[in-house]
Design a protein around this motif. Structure first.
Motif, PDB file in Angstrom:
ATOM      1  N   VAL A 112       0.843  -1.199   0.000  1.00  0.00           N
ATOM      2  CA  VAL A 112       0.000   0.000   0.000  1.00  0.00           C
ATOM      3  C   VAL A 112       0.877   1.247   0.000  1.00  0.00           C
ATOM      4  CG1 VAL A 112      -1.546   1.402   1.419  1.00  0.00           C
ATOM      5  CG2 VAL A 112      -2.056  -1.011   1.057  1.00  0.00           C
ATOM      6  N   ALA A 113       1.910   1.248   0.841  1.00  0.00           N
ATOM      7  CA  ALA A 113       2.798   2.407   0.918  1.00  0.00           C
ATOM      8  C   ALA A 113       3.471   2.669  -0.421  1.00  0.00           C
ATOM      9  CB  ALA A 113       3.844   2.186   2.007  1.00  0.00           C
ATOM     10  N   ARG A 114       3.991   1.622  -1.042  1.00  0.00           N
ATOM     11  CA  ARG A 114       4.645   1.807  -2.344  1.00  0.00           C
ATOM     12  C   ARG A 114       3.640   2.261  -3.397  1.00  0.00           C
ATOM     13  NH1 ARG A 114       9.458  -2.747  -3.039  1.00  0.00           N
ATOM     14  NH2 ARG A 114      10.880  -1.709  -1.586  1.00  0.00           N
ATOM     15  N   ASP A 115       2.442   1.751  -3.317  1.00  0.00           N
ATOM     16  CA  ASP A 115       1.414   2.145  -4.273  1.00  0.00           C
ATOM     17  C   ASP A 115       1.052   3.617  -4.089  1.00  0.00           C
ATOM     18  OD1 ASP A 115      -0.115   0.845  -6.396  1.00  0.00           O
ATOM     19  OD2 ASP A 115      -1.888   1.370  -5.234  1.00  0.00           O
ATOM     20  N   ARG A 116       0.846   4.041  -2.841  1.00  0.00           N
ATOM     21  CA  ARG A 116       0.450   5.421  -2.564  1.00  0.00           C
ATOM     22  C   ARG A 116       1.569   6.414  -2.852  1.00  0.00           C
ATOM     23  NH1 ARG A 116      -5.092   5.784  -1.517  1.00  0.00           N
ATOM     24  NH2 ARG A 116      -4.721   7.687  -0.314  1.00  0.00           N
ATOM     25  N   LEU A 117       2.807   5.956  -2.772  1.00  0.00           N
ATOM     26  CA  LEU A 117       3.950   6.847  -2.972  1.00  0.00           C
ATOM     27  C   LEU A 117       4.499   6.797  -4.392  1.00  0.00           C
ATOM     28  CD1 LEU A 117       5.796   6.053   0.373  1.00  0.00           C
ATOM     29  CD2 LEU A 117       4.597   8.178  -0.183  1.00  0.00           C
ATOM     30  N   GLY A 118       3.900   5.978  -5.250  1.00  0.00           N
ATOM     31  CA  GLY A 118       4.426   5.839  -6.607  1.00  0.00           C
ATOM     32  C   GLY A 118       5.759   5.132  -6.624  1.00  0.00           C
ATOM     33  N   ASP A 119       5.924   4.169  -5.729  1.00  0.00           N
ATOM     34  CA  ASP A 119       7.207   3.504  -5.539  1.00  0.00           C
ATOM     35  C   ASP A 119       7.305   2.163  -6.276  1.00  0.00           C
ATOM     36  OD1 ASP A 119       9.751   3.357  -4.536  1.00  0.00           O
ATOM     37  OD2 ASP A 119       9.186   2.629  -2.561  1.00  0.00           O
ATOM     38  N   PHE A 120       6.340   1.878  -7.134  1.00  0.00           N
ATOM     39  CA  PHE A 120       6.435   0.737  -8.040  1.00  0.00           C
ATOM     40  C   PHE A 120       6.793   1.272  -9.424  1.00  0.00           C
ATOM     41  CE2 PHE A 120       3.587  -1.630  -5.024  1.00  0.00           C
ATOM     42  CZ  PHE A 120       4.415  -2.737  -4.851  1.00  0.00           C
TER      43      PHE A 120
END
Length: 407
Positions: free
Chosen positions: A167-175
Motif C-alpha cells: 500500500v505504501a509503495r502504491d500510494r507513494l508511486g514507488d512501483f
C-alpha cells in the motif's frame, strides 16, 4: 493543526463475498492458489515466478497487465482471484510530511466488516521508513502507550503485513511506472521511497512470530519487494523466549522497548516485565544471533518527566548494558488523550543523553514525527476506537470556520 484527511471512510456497507486476493502471499501461497484452479504441478513453479515478479516487482493490480502470461490463464486467475490491497479508508498528512494510513483489511467471514489497523510512513533526508503493525490492537498494556489501551483483536496474517508495504509503495508511486503524489518524499540517491521497515506499529511482533517471519521472507525476497534484512527492525517489549529464534530465523535488526532500569518501575510501565524481568531480557540480548558492533541492538527508552529520567537512571542504564553492542534511542514521550504522563523537559533529555554518550554509547534523541496526527511512537490506535475519518473531517472544517470568524 496542520493535517489533511485525503480520504474519509464511507458508511459501512453489508459485507459481500469477495474473491481472495493473491497480494501478500508467499510463494507457497501462490502455488496453492494455482493448484486450486487446476494448474499442473510441473507448470506451477514457472507460473509462481511470473506472478511473483508482476505482483511484487511491478506492483500490478490487474491480471490483464501480466503480458508474459497467456490470456487464458489470466482470465482464469481473474475469475477466481483479485490483486486487491487493503482499503485505505483515511490518509492523514502531518505538517512534517509524515503520512498515516488507516487500512481496512478484507473481511474474514460473513459477519466481519474488516479489521482496521494503522501504518505510518516517515520521510527523512537519507531514508524513508515505514512503521508497520503486526496485530489488530495489542495484547500488552504498557501504560505510556496509546495502542496498549486497545484490546487485542487478533494477529495479522502474513498477507496483511506484507500488503502494508505494498500500500505504501502504491500510494507513494514507488512501483515501476507509477508516479508519486504531490509532496511525496523523493530519494536523492535513486533508491526506494520505503528503504527501511520497523515493526513498531500496533501489536507485539513476537506474539505473531510465524506471521511476521513469513512476511519478512516475502519482503526480503530479491526477486520482488527486495528489502535487505539489515533494513528491517523488529521491536519487542521483551518476549524473551522468541528473541533467539528471531535472530536465527529472521536475521533482522533487533530493538528492545526497555524504558526503565529497575524491575519495580518496568513492571508498571511494561507489565510484561513481571514475566520476563530485566535480567532475563538482557541475557537474551547478549546471546542474540549475529550480535556485533556492526549489528547493534537498539534499546528504546521513552523519556517520562519525573518517572525515569534522572541522572542516576542514566548511569544505571549504562551499567546494565555493559558488554552489549548497543545504541540507546531516547524517545521524547508523545502525549495522547487521557495519558497521565508528561514528556521530560528538553534540558533533562539532553543531560540524560550526555551521560549515556560519555559512557561510549550512541544516544540519539528521536525527533518526534507526526505528533499532530497521532502517528508518533506510542500513539497508534485503530480508528474503531476513535472518531471516524468523516466525523474528524467535519470537526476540522468546523474548527477552521470558527478560526476564520475569530480573525
Amino acid at each position: 493543526m496542520n493535517l489533511s484527511v485525503a480520504e474519509a471512510a464511507s458508511p459501512a456497507a453489508e459485507p459481500v463475498v469477495r474473491r481472495p486476493s493473491l497480494a501478500g502471499r508467499t510463494r507457497a501461497g501462490l502455488d496453492a492458489a494455482l493448484a486450486e484452479i487446476g494448474i499442473p504441478e510441473k507448470e506451477r513453479r514457472m507460473r509462481v515466478g511470473q506472478l511473483w515478479n508482476w505482483i511484487y516487482h511491478f506492483g500490478v493490480r490487474d491480471f490483464a497487465e501480466m503480458t508474459t502470461i497467456g490470456k487464458g490463464l489470466r482470465a482464469q486467475l481473474a475469475e477466481h482471484f483479485t490483486l486487491d490491497l487493503p482499503e485505505v479508508t483515511a490518509e492523514q498528512v502531518s505538517s512534517d510530511g509524515t503520512r498515516k494510513w488507516l487500512l481496512r483489511m478484507a473481511p474474514t467471514g460473513p459477519r466481519d466488516r474488516g479489521a482496521e489497523i494503522e501504518c505510518v510512513y516517515i520521510p527523512e533526508v537519507d531514508r524513508g521508513t515505514l512503521c508497520v503493525s503486526s496485530q489488530v490492537g495489542c495484547t500488552l498494556t504498557c501504560t505510556f502507550c496509546h495502542t496498549g489501551t486497545q484490546r487485542l483483536v487478533r494477529n495479522l496474517t502474513t498477507e496483511e503485513i506484507v500488503t502494508q508495504l505494498m500500500v505504501a509503495r502504491d500510494r507513494l508511486g514507488d512501483f515501476p511506472h507509477r508516479s508519486a503524489p504531490e509532496g511525496a518524499f523523493v530519494p536523492n540517491d535513486g533508491g526506494r521511497f520505503v528503504s527501511n521497515i520497523v515493526f513498531m506499529g500496533m501489536g507485539e511482533p513476537l506474539y505473531n512470530f510465524d506471521g511476521v517471519r513469513d512476511a519478512i521472507g516475502v519482503i526480503t525476497d530479491d526477486q520482488g519487494l527486495s528489502l535487505g534484512r539489515r533494513r528491517i527492525t523488529v521491536s519487542t517489549s521483551g518476549v524473551v523466549p522468541q528473541i533467539g529464534p528471531l535472530g536465527d530465523e529472521m536475521g533482522t535488526m533487533l530493538a528492545i522497548s526497555l524504558h526503565a532500569v529497575r524491575d519495580e518501575l518496568r513492571n508498571e510501565l511494561v507489565p510484561l516485565n513481571k514475566k520476563y524481568p530485566i535480567k532475563d531480557l538482557l541475557e537474551a540480548c547478549r546471546n542474540y544471533p549475529g550480535l556485533s558492533n556492526a549489528k547493534r541492538i537498539t534499546f528504546e527508552y521513552v523519556m517520562l518527566k519525573g518517572v525515569n529520567d534522572s541522572d542516576a537512571e542514566a548511569r544505571e542504564l549504562v551499567r546494565l548494558l555493559k558488554g552489549i553492542p548497543a545504541k540507546i534511542n531516547l524517545i521524547p514521550f508523545n502525549p495522547w488523550p487521557g495519558t497521565r504522563y508528561e514528556c521530560s523537559d528538553w534540558e533533562r533529555i539532553e543531560r540524560f543523553s550526555e551521560i549515556v554518550f560519555k559512557a561510549g554509547y550512541a544516544s540519539p534523541v528521536r525527533t518526534p514525527r507526526g505528533r499532530d496526527i497521532l502517528a508518533a511512537c506510542g500513539q497508534l490506535k485503530s480508528e474503531t476506537e476513535k472518531l471516524s475519518a468523516r466525523a474528524r473531517l467535519m470537526l476540522e472544517q468546523d474548527e477552521a470556520e470558527t478560526t476564520a470568524v475569530a480573525h
